[in-house]
Motif scaffolding. Structure first.
Motif, PDB file in Angstrom:
ATOM      1  N   LYS A   4       0.825  -1.212   0.000  1.00 34.54           N
ATOM      2  CA  LYS A   4       0.000   0.000   0.000  1.00 34.54           C
ATOM      3  C   LYS A   4       0.858   1.260   0.000  1.00 34.54           C
ATOM      4  O   LYS A   4       0.393   2.341  -0.326  1.00 34.54           O
ATOM      5  CB  LYS A   4      -0.939  -0.020   1.207  1.00 34.54           C
ATOM      6  N   TRP A   5       2.123   1.093   0.399  1.00 31.70           N
ATOM      7  CA  TRP A   5       3.072   2.207   0.375  1.00 31.70           C
ATOM      8  C   TRP A   5       3.970   2.117  -0.859  1.00 31.70           C
ATOM      9  O   TRP A   5       4.916   2.885  -0.983  1.00 31.70           O
ATOM     10  CB  TRP A   5       3.940   2.185   1.631  1.00 31.70           C
ATOM     11  N   ARG A   6       3.675   1.167  -1.719  1.00 31.41           N
ATOM     12  CA  ARG A   6       4.503   0.896  -2.899  1.00 31.41           C
ATOM     13  C   ARG A   6       5.943   0.598  -2.512  1.00 31.41           C
ATOM     14  O   ARG A   6       6.895   1.015  -3.182  1.00 31.41           O
ATOM     15  CB  ARG A   6       4.448   2.076  -3.884  1.00 31.41           C
ATOM     16  N   PHE A   7       6.099  -0.149  -1.395  1.00 34.78           N
ATOM     17  CA  PHE A   7       7.445  -0.458  -0.926  1.00 34.78           C
ATOM     18  C   PHE A   7       7.588  -1.941  -0.580  1.00 34.78           C
ATOM     19  O   PHE A   7       8.491  -2.324   0.163  1.00 34.78           O
ATOM     20  CB  PHE A   7       7.792   0.408   0.294  1.00 34.78           C
ATOM     21  N   ASN A   8       6.705  -2.771  -1.116  1.00 35.78           N
ATOM     22  CA  ASN A   8       6.780  -4.200  -0.839  1.00 35.78           C
ATOM     23  C   ASN A   8       8.040  -4.794  -1.462  1.00 35.78           C
ATOM     24  O   ASN A   8       8.331  -4.584  -2.639  1.00 35.78           O
ATOM     25  CB  ASN A   8       5.543  -4.907  -1.401  1.00 35.78           C
ATOM     26  N   ASP A   9       8.810  -5.548  -0.654  1.00 37.92           N
ATOM     27  CA  ASP A   9      10.034  -6.222  -1.120  1.00 37.92           C
ATOM     28  C   ASP A   9      11.025  -5.248  -1.763  1.00 37.92           C
ATOM     29  O   ASP A   9      11.750  -5.610  -2.692  1.00 37.92           O
ATOM     30  CB  ASP A   9       9.689  -7.334  -2.113  1.00 37.92           C
ATOM     31  N   ARG A  10      11.076  -4.018  -1.271  1.00 40.85           N
ATOM     32  CA  ARG A  10      11.993  -3.023  -1.847  1.00 40.85           C
ATOM     33  C   ARG A  10      13.085  -2.583  -0.878  1.00 40.85           C
ATOM     34  O   ARG A  10      14.152  -2.159  -1.318  1.00 40.85           O
ATOM     35  CB  ARG A  10      11.215  -1.792  -2.314  1.00 40.85           C
ATOM     36  N   ALA A  11      12.833  -2.668   0.416  1.00 38.61           N
ATOM     37  CA  ALA A  11      13.781  -2.122   1.394  1.00 38.61           C
ATOM     38  C   ALA A  11      15.097  -2.886   1.393  1.00 38.61           C
ATOM     39  O   ALA A  11      15.117  -4.115   1.492  1.00 38.61           O
ATOM     40  CB  ALA A  11      13.165  -2.139   2.789  1.00 38.61           C
ATOM     41  N   HIS A  38       6.621 -11.649   4.663  1.00 39.43           N
ATOM     42  CA  HIS A  38       5.345 -11.700   3.948  1.00 39.43           C
ATOM     43  C   HIS A  38       4.372 -10.690   4.556  1.00 39.43           C
ATOM     44  O   HIS A  38       4.581 -10.202   5.677  1.00 39.43           O
ATOM     45  CB  HIS A  38       4.738 -13.105   4.005  1.00 39.43           C
ATOM     46  N   ASP A  39       3.300 -10.388   3.838  1.00 40.52           N
ATOM     47  CA  ASP A  39       2.317  -9.467   4.383  1.00 40.52           C
ATOM     48  C   ASP A  39       1.568 -10.099   5.550  1.00 40.52           C
ATOM     49  O   ASP A  39       1.614 -11.309   5.757  1.00 40.52           O
ATOM     50  CB  ASP A  39       1.345  -8.985   3.298  1.00 40.52           C
ATOM     51  N   ASN A  40       0.896  -9.256   6.320  1.00 41.72           N
ATOM     52  CA  ASN A  40       0.159  -9.693   7.519  1.00 41.72           C
ATOM     53  C   ASN A  40       1.051 -10.405   8.527  1.00 41.72           C
ATOM     54  O   ASN A  40       0.605 -11.298   9.248  1.00 41.72           O
ATOM     55  CB  ASN A  40      -1.033 -10.581   7.136  1.00 41.72           C
ATOM     56  N   PHE A  41       2.357 -10.018   8.552  1.00 51.29           N
ATOM     57  CA  PHE A  41       3.305 -10.497   9.551  1.00 51.29           C
ATOM     58  C   PHE A  41       3.502 -12.010   9.487  1.00 51.29           C
ATOM     59  O   PHE A  41       3.677 -12.673  10.510  1.00 51.29           O
ATOM     60  CB  PHE A  41       2.871 -10.058  10.962  1.00 51.29           C
ATOM     61  N   LYS A  42       3.473 -12.545   8.279  1.00 54.51           N
ATOM     62  CA  LYS A  42       3.677 -13.978   8.084  1.00 54.51           C
ATOM     63  C   LYS A  42       5.083 -14.231   7.553  1.00 54.51           C
ATOM     64  O   LYS A  42       5.806 -13.317   7.203  1.00 54.51           O
ATOM     65  CB  LYS A  42       2.626 -14.535   7.113  1.00 54.51           C
ATOM     66  N   GLY A  43       5.451 -15.508   7.493  1.00 60.80           N
ATOM     67  CA  GLY A  43       6.786 -15.867   7.055  1.00 60.80           C
ATOM     68  C   GLY A  43       7.791 -15.627   8.169  1.00 60.80           C
ATOM     69  O   GLY A  43       7.458 -15.570   9.347  1.00 60.80           O
ATOM     70  N   ARG A  44       9.043 -15.469   7.796  1.00 60.73           N
ATOM     71  CA  ARG A  44      10.104 -15.263   8.780  1.00 60.73           C
ATOM     72  C   ARG A  44      10.140 -13.799   9.196  1.00 60.73           C
ATOM     73  O   ARG A  44      10.130 -12.900   8.363  1.00 60.73           O
ATOM     74  CB  ARG A  44      11.453 -15.672   8.202  1.00 60.73           C
ATOM     75  N   CYS A  45      10.168 -13.567  10.511  1.00 65.39           N
ATOM     76  CA  CYS A  45      10.201 -12.215  11.056  1.00 65.39           C
ATOM     77  C   CYS A  45      11.440 -12.039  11.931  1.00 65.39           C
ATOM     78  O   CYS A  45      11.928 -13.002  12.523  1.00 65.39           O
ATOM     79  CB  CYS A  45       8.950 -11.934  11.888  1.00 65.39           C
ATOM     80  N   VAL A  87      11.167  -7.409   2.749  1.00 61.21           N
ATOM     81  CA  VAL A  87      10.265  -6.991   3.830  1.00 61.21           C
ATOM     82  C   VAL A  87       8.914  -6.607   3.248  1.00 61.21           C
ATOM     83  O   VAL A  87       8.828  -5.745   2.365  1.00 61.21           O
ATOM     84  CB  VAL A  87      10.860  -5.811   4.620  1.00 61.21           C
ATOM     85  N   SER A  88       7.855  -7.262   3.724  1.00 61.91           N
ATOM     86  CA  SER A  88       6.499  -6.987   3.232  1.00 61.91           C
ATOM     87  C   SER A  88       5.577  -6.410   4.292  1.00 61.91           C
ATOM     88  O   SER A  88       4.531  -5.858   3.964  1.00 61.91           O
ATOM     89  CB  SER A  88       5.876  -8.271   2.665  1.00 61.91           C
ATOM     90  N   SER A  89       5.931  -6.560   5.572  1.00 61.64           N
ATOM     91  CA  SER A  89       5.120  -5.989   6.646  1.00 61.64           C
ATOM     92  C   SER A  89       6.025  -5.696   7.833  1.00 61.64           C
ATOM     93  O   SER A  89       7.088  -6.304   7.986  1.00 61.64           O
ATOM     94  CB  SER A  89       3.988  -6.949   7.045  1.00 61.64           C
ATOM     95  N   LEU A  90       5.601  -4.763   8.666  1.00 56.60           N
ATOM     96  CA  LEU A  90       6.386  -4.416   9.850  1.00 56.60           C
ATOM     97  C   LEU A  90       5.496  -3.717  10.865  1.00 56.60           C
ATOM     98  O   LEU A  90       4.447  -3.182  10.513  1.00 56.60           O
ATOM     99  CB  LEU A  90       7.581  -3.542   9.504  1.00 56.60           C
ATOM    100  N   GLU A  91       5.950  -3.742  12.122  1.00 56.01           N
ATOM    101  CA  GLU A  91       5.200  -3.089  13.185  1.00 56.01           C
ATOM    102  C   GLU A  91       6.109  -2.858  14.382  1.00 56.01           C
ATOM    103  O   GLU A  91       7.135  -3.538  14.528  1.00 56.01           O
ATOM    104  CB  GLU A  91       4.004  -3.936  13.606  1.00 56.01           C
ATOM    105  N   PRO A  92       5.756  -1.891  15.246  1.00 56.75           N
ATOM    106  CA  PRO A  92       6.526  -1.721  16.481  1.00 56.75           C
ATOM    107  C   PRO A  92       6.497  -3.010  17.284  1.00 56.75           C
ATOM    108  O   PRO A  92       5.457  -3.671  17.378  1.00 56.75           O
ATOM    109  CB  PRO A  92       5.792  -0.588  17.204  1.00 56.75           C
ATOM    110  N   ALA A  93       7.625  -3.408  17.835  1.00 54.74           N
ATOM    111  CA  ALA A  93       7.688  -4.656  18.602  1.00 54.74           C
ATOM    112  C   ALA A  93       7.035  -4.475  19.963  1.00 54.74           C
ATOM    113  O   ALA A  93       7.004  -3.387  20.519  1.00 54.74           O
ATOM    114  CB  ALA A  93       9.142  -5.090  18.773  1.00 54.74           C
ATOM    115  N   GLY A  94       6.501  -5.589  20.491  1.00 54.33           N
ATOM    116  CA  GLY A  94       5.920  -5.570  21.824  1.00 54.33           C
ATOM    117  C   GLY A  94       4.452  -5.246  21.859  1.00 54.33           C
ATOM    118  O   GLY A  94       3.905  -4.941  22.906  1.00 54.33           O
TER     119      GLY A  94
END
Length: 206
Positions: free
Chosen positions: A53-60, A74-81, A100-107
């Motif tokens: 949605k940010w046009r940054f999937n698998d780009r970082a 993977h999106d929705n926090f799936k796959g290896r994190c 990297v397809s998804s991310l969030e603050p830890a905790g």
């Protein structure tokens, strides 16, 4: 009366504008499309289940993290994190270069994320997360050369199992220990000198 209402409306509008002008005080993650913080960038300040949605999937390829963040392949926090923090000049360090397809603050306590049930056993005491990318199979994941932040992992059942757990996987089912390196990471996350190291490591998915 009309003047009073008008003045009140102006005061509310001014307060709203001031609130919007306040800097974001939480953590943030700035992703870059090239290593060493170069190229196009995007700054994330909240849980983002789909970087598309940010046009940054698998780009970082590099990133700066303010606070602790969880990045997933993977999106929705799936796959290896992996949990990361600080400046990462090359995401290959974590085996997630341009993946990297998804991310969030830890905790945050999201089910399946930090604070909630994970995909498998956690890492051993002191053993760092992050490492070389594996090759996915149906029931196993294969790591030709297991490394953590570019450093080989000491051979042995404890080191093999600690590495598998640090990837969110189950126990090791096979590894080769014929190679040697001048430096390695031990099963407790400690740096050790010349040692036999892991090759061709096979981890169960659960």
């Amino acid at each position: 009366m009309t003047k009073t209402l008008f003045a009140a409306a102006l005061a509310v509008a001014a307060l709203a504008g001031a609130a919007e002008a306040q800097p974001y005080r939480g953590g943030s993650a700035t992703l870059y499309s090239l290593p060493n913080f170069q190229g196009q960038s995007v700054t994330i300040t909240q849980s983002t289940p789909d970087l598309g949605k940010w046009r940054f999937n698998d780009r970082a390829q590099s990133a700066r993290f303010d606070g602790r963040w969880l990045i997933c392949e993977h999106d929705n926090f799936k796959g290896r994190c992996q949990e990361v923090r600080g400046d990462v000049a090359n995401l290959h360090t974590y085996g997630l270069m341009a993946q990297v397809s998804s991310l969030e603050p830890a905790g945050g306590g999201r089910p399946g994320g930090p604070g909630g049930p994970g995909p498998g056993p956690g890492p051993g005491p002191g053993f760092p997360s992050g490492g070389s990318r594996g090759v996915d199979g149906t029931a196993t994941v294969f790591f030709p050369r297991p490394t953590v932040r570019g450093i080989d992992v000491a051979a042995g059942d404890r080191g093999a199992n600690a590495f598998c757990r640090s990837q969110g996987l189950g126990r090791a089912v096979f590894f080769d220990s014929s190679a040697r390196a001048n430096q390695a990471i031990g099963p407790e996350g400690q740096l050790i000198g010349r040692s036999d190291v892991l090759r061709d490591l096979l981890c169960r998915r659960s």
